[in-house]
Design a protein around this motif. Structure first.
Motif, PDB file in Angstrom:
ATOM      1  N   GLU A 105     -37.938 -20.682   0.695  1.00 60.05           N
ATOM      2  CA  GLU A 105     -37.208 -21.633  -0.149  1.00 60.05           C
ATOM      3  C   GLU A 105     -36.877 -21.044  -1.511  1.00 60.05           C
ATOM      4  OE1 GLU A 105     -37.928 -25.760  -0.304  1.00 60.05           O
ATOM      5  OE2 GLU A 105     -39.202 -25.793   1.480  1.00 60.05           O
ATOM      6  N   LEU A 106     -37.815 -20.288  -2.080  1.00 65.23           N
ATOM      7  CA  LEU A 106     -37.542 -19.705  -3.394  1.00 65.23           C
ATOM      8  C   LEU A 106     -36.485 -18.608  -3.287  1.00 65.23           C
ATOM      9  CD1 LEU A 106     -37.843 -19.491  -6.351  1.00 65.23           C
ATOM     10  CD2 LEU A 106     -40.026 -18.307  -6.065  1.00 65.23           C
ATOM     11  N   LEU A 181     -47.344 -21.965 -10.080  1.00 66.42           N
ATOM     12  CA  LEU A 181     -46.889 -20.606  -9.835  1.00 66.42           C
ATOM     13  C   LEU A 181     -47.828 -19.621 -10.517  1.00 66.42           C
ATOM     14  CD1 LEU A 181     -43.040 -20.945 -10.461  1.00 66.42           C
ATOM     15  CD2 LEU A 181     -44.274 -21.226  -8.316  1.00 66.42           C
ATOM     16  N   ARG A 182     -48.024 -18.484  -9.869  1.00 66.50           N
ATOM     17  CA  ARG A 182     -48.860 -17.443 -10.471  1.00 66.50           C
ATOM     18  C   ARG A 182     -48.265 -16.076 -10.126  1.00 66.50           C
ATOM     19  NH1 ARG A 182     -54.066 -17.634 -12.018  1.00 66.50           N
ATOM     20  NH2 ARG A 182     -53.378 -19.662 -12.820  1.00 66.50           N
ATOM     21  N   LEU A 183     -47.922 -15.311 -11.169  1.00 64.72           N
ATOM     22  CA  LEU A 183     -47.357 -13.974 -10.997  1.00 64.72           C
ATOM     23  C   LEU A 183     -48.410 -12.938 -11.326  1.00 64.72           C
ATOM     24  CD1 LEU A 183     -44.837 -12.177 -10.480  1.00 64.72           C
ATOM     25  CD2 LEU A 183     -44.352 -12.353 -12.939  1.00 64.72           C
ATOM     26  N   LEU A 184     -48.666 -12.034 -10.393  1.00 66.95           N
ATOM     27  CA  LEU A 184     -49.669 -10.987 -10.567  1.00 66.95           C
ATOM     28  C   LEU A 184     -49.058  -9.620 -10.278  1.00 66.95           C
ATOM     29  CD1 LEU A 184     -52.677 -12.701  -8.747  1.00 66.95           C
ATOM     30  CD2 LEU A 184     -52.332 -12.513 -11.218  1.00 66.95           C
ATOM     31  N   PRO A 185     -49.533  -8.565 -10.952  1.00 64.77           N
ATOM     32  CA  PRO A 185     -48.954  -7.230 -10.748  1.00 64.77           C
ATOM     33  C   PRO A 185     -49.414  -6.563  -9.459  1.00 64.77           C
ATOM     34  CG  PRO A 185     -50.733  -7.101 -12.343  1.00 64.77           C
ATOM     35  CD  PRO A 185     -50.552  -8.563 -12.024  1.00 64.77           C
ATOM     36  N   LYS A 186     -50.548  -6.978  -8.922  1.00 70.18           N
ATOM     37  CA  LYS A 186     -51.091  -6.385  -7.699  1.00 70.18           C
ATOM     38  C   LYS A 186     -52.258  -7.249  -7.234  1.00 70.18           C
ATOM     39  CE  LYS A 186     -54.021  -3.229 -10.367  1.00 70.18           C
ATOM     40  NZ  LYS A 186     -54.383  -1.812 -10.588  1.00 70.18           N
ATOM     41  N   GLY A 187     -52.888  -6.875  -6.117  1.00 71.72           N
ATOM     42  CA  GLY A 187     -54.035  -7.638  -5.633  1.00 71.72           C
ATOM     43  C   GLY A 187     -54.161  -7.562  -4.121  1.00 71.72           C
ATOM     44  N   GLY A 188     -55.163  -8.238  -3.595  1.00 69.25           N
ATOM     45  CA  GLY A 188     -55.400  -8.251  -2.165  1.00 69.25           C
ATOM     46  C   GLY A 188     -54.591  -9.320  -1.462  1.00 69.25           C
ATOM     47  N   GLU A 239     -41.851 -32.338  -7.062  1.00 70.58           N
ATOM     48  CA  GLU A 239     -42.653 -31.369  -7.818  1.00 70.58           C
ATOM     49  C   GLU A 239     -42.345 -29.945  -7.395  1.00 70.58           C
ATOM     50  OE1 GLU A 239     -46.879 -32.142  -8.317  1.00 70.58           O
ATOM     51  OE2 GLU A 239     -46.558 -34.195  -7.639  1.00 70.58           O
ATOM     52  N   LEU A 240     -42.180 -29.737  -6.091  1.00 75.58           N
ATOM     53  CA  LEU A 240     -41.898 -28.394  -5.601  1.00 75.58           C
ATOM     54  C   LEU A 240     -40.533 -27.909  -6.070  1.00 75.58           C
ATOM     55  CD1 LEU A 240     -42.748 -25.981  -3.874  1.00 75.58           C
ATOM     56  CD2 LEU A 240     -41.655 -27.105  -1.922  1.00 75.58           C
ATOM     57  N   ASP A 241     -39.530 -28.787  -6.031  1.00 76.74           N
ATOM     58  CA  ASP A 241     -38.198 -28.392  -6.482  1.00 76.74           C
ATOM     59  C   ASP A 241     -38.229 -27.972  -7.952  1.00 76.74           C
ATOM     60  OD1 ASP A 241     -37.156 -28.855  -3.996  1.00 76.74           O
ATOM     61  OD2 ASP A 241     -36.321 -30.832  -4.482  1.00 76.74           O
ATOM     62  N   PHE A 242     -39.007 -28.657  -8.752  1.00 76.44           N
ATOM     63  CA  PHE A 242     -39.182 -28.292 -10.160  1.00 76.44           C
ATOM     64  C   PHE A 242     -39.800 -26.900 -10.256  1.00 76.44           C
ATOM     65  CE2 PHE A 242     -41.858 -28.181 -13.990  1.00 76.44           C
ATOM     66  CZ  PHE A 242     -40.923 -28.478 -14.981  1.00 76.44           C
ATOM     67  N   ALA A 243     -40.827 -26.638  -9.452  1.00 78.50           N
ATOM     68  CA  ALA A 243     -41.497 -25.338  -9.463  1.00 78.50           C
ATOM     69  C   ALA A 243     -40.558 -24.225  -8.999  1.00 78.50           C
ATOM     70  CB  ALA A 243     -42.741 -25.379  -8.579  1.00 78.50           C
ATOM     71  N   LEU A 244     -39.724 -24.523  -8.011  1.00 80.88           N
ATOM     72  CA  LEU A 244     -38.805 -23.511  -7.510  1.00 80.88           C
ATOM     73  C   LEU A 244     -37.791 -23.100  -8.576  1.00 80.88           C
ATOM     74  CD1 LEU A 244     -38.110 -24.795  -3.874  1.00 80.88           C
ATOM     75  CD2 LEU A 244     -39.640 -22.940  -4.580  1.00 80.88           C
ATOM     76  N   GLN A 245     -37.347 -24.059  -9.369  1.00 81.99           N
ATOM     77  CA  GLN A 245     -36.421 -23.715 -10.447  1.00 81.99           C
ATOM     78  C   GLN A 245     -37.083 -22.814 -11.480  1.00 81.99           C
ATOM     79  OE1 GLN A 245     -33.084 -24.219 -10.450  1.00 81.99           O
ATOM     80  NE2 GLN A 245     -33.608 -24.870  -8.374  1.00 81.99           N
ATOM     81  N   ARG A 246     -38.352 -23.068 -11.752  1.00 77.88           N
ATOM     82  CA  ARG A 246     -39.090 -22.177 -12.648  1.00 77.88           C
ATOM     83  C   ARG A 246     -39.250 -20.805 -12.001  1.00 77.88           C
ATOM     84  NH1 ARG A 246     -40.837 -24.110 -17.217  1.00 77.88           N
ATOM     85  NH2 ARG A 246     -42.026 -22.193 -17.533  1.00 77.88           N
ATOM     86  N   GLY A 247     -39.418 -20.785 -10.693  1.00 76.57           N
ATOM     87  CA  GLY A 247     -39.525 -19.521  -9.985  1.00 76.57           C
ATOM     88  C   GLY A 247     -38.248 -18.695 -10.079  1.00 76.57           C
ATOM     89  N   VAL A 248     -37.101 -19.352  -9.986  1.00 76.32           N
ATOM     90  CA  VAL A 248     -35.821 -18.663 -10.135  1.00 76.32           C
ATOM     91  C   VAL A 248     -35.738 -18.000 -11.502  1.00 76.32           C
ATOM     92  CG1 VAL A 248     -33.316 -18.988 -10.341  1.00 76.32           C
ATOM     93  CG2 VAL A 248     -34.584 -20.130  -8.504  1.00 76.32           C
ATOM     94  N   GLU A 249     -36.121 -18.738 -12.541  1.00 73.26           N
ATOM     95  CA  GLU A 249     -36.085 -18.182 -13.897  1.00 73.26           C
ATOM     96  C   GLU A 249     -37.105 -17.058 -14.052  1.00 73.26           C
ATOM     97  OE1 GLU A 249     -34.921 -17.743 -17.943  1.00 73.26           O
ATOM     98  OE2 GLU A 249     -33.988 -18.463 -16.093  1.00 73.26           O
ATOM     99  N   ALA A 250     -38.267 -17.206 -13.442  1.00 73.14           N
ATOM    100  CA  ALA A 250     -39.301 -16.166 -13.519  1.00 73.14           C
ATOM    101  C   ALA A 250     -38.804 -14.856 -12.924  1.00 73.14           C
ATOM    102  CB  ALA A 250     -40.559 -16.629 -12.799  1.00 73.14           C
ATOM    103  N   VAL A 251     -38.117 -14.934 -11.785  1.00 74.21           N
ATOM    104  CA  VAL A 251     -37.605 -13.720 -11.158  1.00 74.21           C
ATOM    105  C   VAL A 251     -36.499 -13.100 -12.011  1.00 74.21           C
ATOM    106  CG1 VAL A 251     -36.386 -12.822  -9.133  1.00 74.21           C
ATOM    107  CG2 VAL A 251     -38.282 -14.430  -8.845  1.00 74.21           C
ATOM    108  N   SER A 268     -48.214 -19.387 -17.986  1.00 76.00           N
ATOM    109  CA  SER A 268     -48.557 -20.361 -19.033  1.00 76.00           C
ATOM    110  C   SER A 268     -47.739 -21.640 -18.890  1.00 76.00           C
ATOM    111  CB  SER A 268     -48.283 -19.750 -20.421  1.00 76.00           C
ATOM    112  OG  SER A 268     -46.914 -19.429 -20.572  1.00 76.00           O
ATOM    113  N   ALA A 269     -46.954 -21.741 -17.827  1.00 76.49           N
ATOM    114  CA  ALA A 269     -46.071 -22.897 -17.639  1.00 76.49           C
ATOM    115  C   ALA A 269     -46.858 -24.141 -17.256  1.00 76.49           C
ATOM    116  CB  ALA A 269     -45.017 -22.596 -16.581  1.00 76.49           C
ATOM    117  N   LYS A 270     -46.342 -25.282 -17.689  1.00 78.56           N
ATOM    118  CA  LYS A 270     -46.934 -26.560 -17.321  1.00 78.56           C
ATOM    119  C   LYS A 270     -46.214 -27.132 -16.102  1.00 78.56           C
ATOM    120  CE  LYS A 270     -48.458 -27.842 -21.985  1.00 78.56           C
ATOM    121  NZ  LYS A 270     -48.371 -28.865 -23.046  1.00 78.56           N
TER     122      LYS A 270
END
Length: 276
Positions: A105-106, A181-188, A239-251, A268-270
């Motif tokens: 979806e994102l 949403l949580r953006l990480l540089p690496k991980g398992g 709520e998810l649609d709101f998060a997806l829009q933030r995801g678009v901006e994050a990318v 740090s987003a609310k």
């Protein structure tokens, strides 16, 4: 230098949007429109060389051009690798709109925001190429089913020689609160089978960024496998649609301004609930 060369150089420097037409895409993507560029006979040899040298997604390297003969912006573009943005999910109508498919979806939201068609089928994925700003981007949704996503992702990375630091994988996470949403540089892989498959196909490397989308925990004693394949309530959908829009901006921020600025924006987003 010829007048035609000077004119073309100025046009390319001042109007980079002229390059957004996908004339440089591989022949296999025949669904795209033809190039608006003039024919070779209408421009000087040097003009044509400048126009044809691009941040091409083609697998065949273009003939070398003396960088001293190119505008500085053109040299920078040639040195760019594309970003690969992967959304994880399961193919088919049966799984549309389920929690396990929020990665799809994102990617769809990113494609719509930036006018990148994700319709070609290649590398066992729905696949699209385009730009975010002036940065070349590949969007992909593996069609292999979640548990073997690596069979699609790894060949794309290998074919286009994309550095792992420019491979963003987007997927659902049971351990994050819903729509977080949580953006990480690496991980398992954190128990996520799609990520497990990708890491395995990357020969154990975990050094690539990932954007996790929280889907919450299953209620009561509900089986997690059933929960991730369930649909959303109306309130959850909002709520998810709101998060997806933030995801678009994050990318967008990630691609144009770098990881640190995007991570600050995302982490740090609310939530919509906190903002209301």
């Amino acid at each position: 230098m010829r007048l035609g060369t000077i004119t073309s150089s100025i046009a390319l420097t001042c109007f980079p949007g002229l390059r957004r037409r996908p004339s440089f895409l591989s022949p296999q993507f025949s669904s795209f429109s033809p190039s608006p560029f003039p024919s070779r006979g209408e421009v000087s040899r040097m003009d044509w060389r400048i126009m044809s040298q691009n941040v091409s997604f083609s697998s065949t390297p273009a003939a070398p051009v003396d960088s001293s003969e190119l505008p500085a912006m053109e040299v920078k573009k040639q040195q760019q690798h594309p970003w690969l943005v992967i959304g994880l999910g399961n193919p088919g109508k049966r799984y549309q709109g389920t929690r396990h498919n929020v990665g799809f979806e994102l990617v769809d939201a990113i494609a719509e925001a930036h006018g990148i068609p994700v319709k070609s089928v290649n590398f066992k994925a729905l696949f699209g190429k385009g730009f975010i700003g002036n940065v070349p981007v590949i969007l992909a949704k593996p069609q292999t089913f979640m548990n073997i996503s690596g069979e699609s992702v790894a060949p794309i990375v290998s074919y286009y020689k994309i550095p792992l630091k420019q491979v963003l994988v987007i997927y659902d996470d049971l351990d994050l609160p819903f729509a977080k949403l949580r953006l990480l540089p690496k991980g398992g892989h954190g128990g996520h089978n799609g990520m497990r498959s990708i890491i395995d196909r990357f020969k154990g490397s975990r050094d690539f960024p990932r954007l996790r989308i929280g889907i919450g925990r299953p209620p009561g004693k509900m089986d997690p496998a059933s929960f991730v394949l369930a649909s959303f309530s109306r309130q959850e959908r909002e709520e998810l649609d709101f998060a997806l829009q933030r995801g678009v901006e994050a990318v967008r921020i990630l691609v144009l301004d770098g990881f640190e600025r995007s991570a600050t924006f995302v982490n740090s987003a609310k939530s919509m609930e906190q903002l209301s």
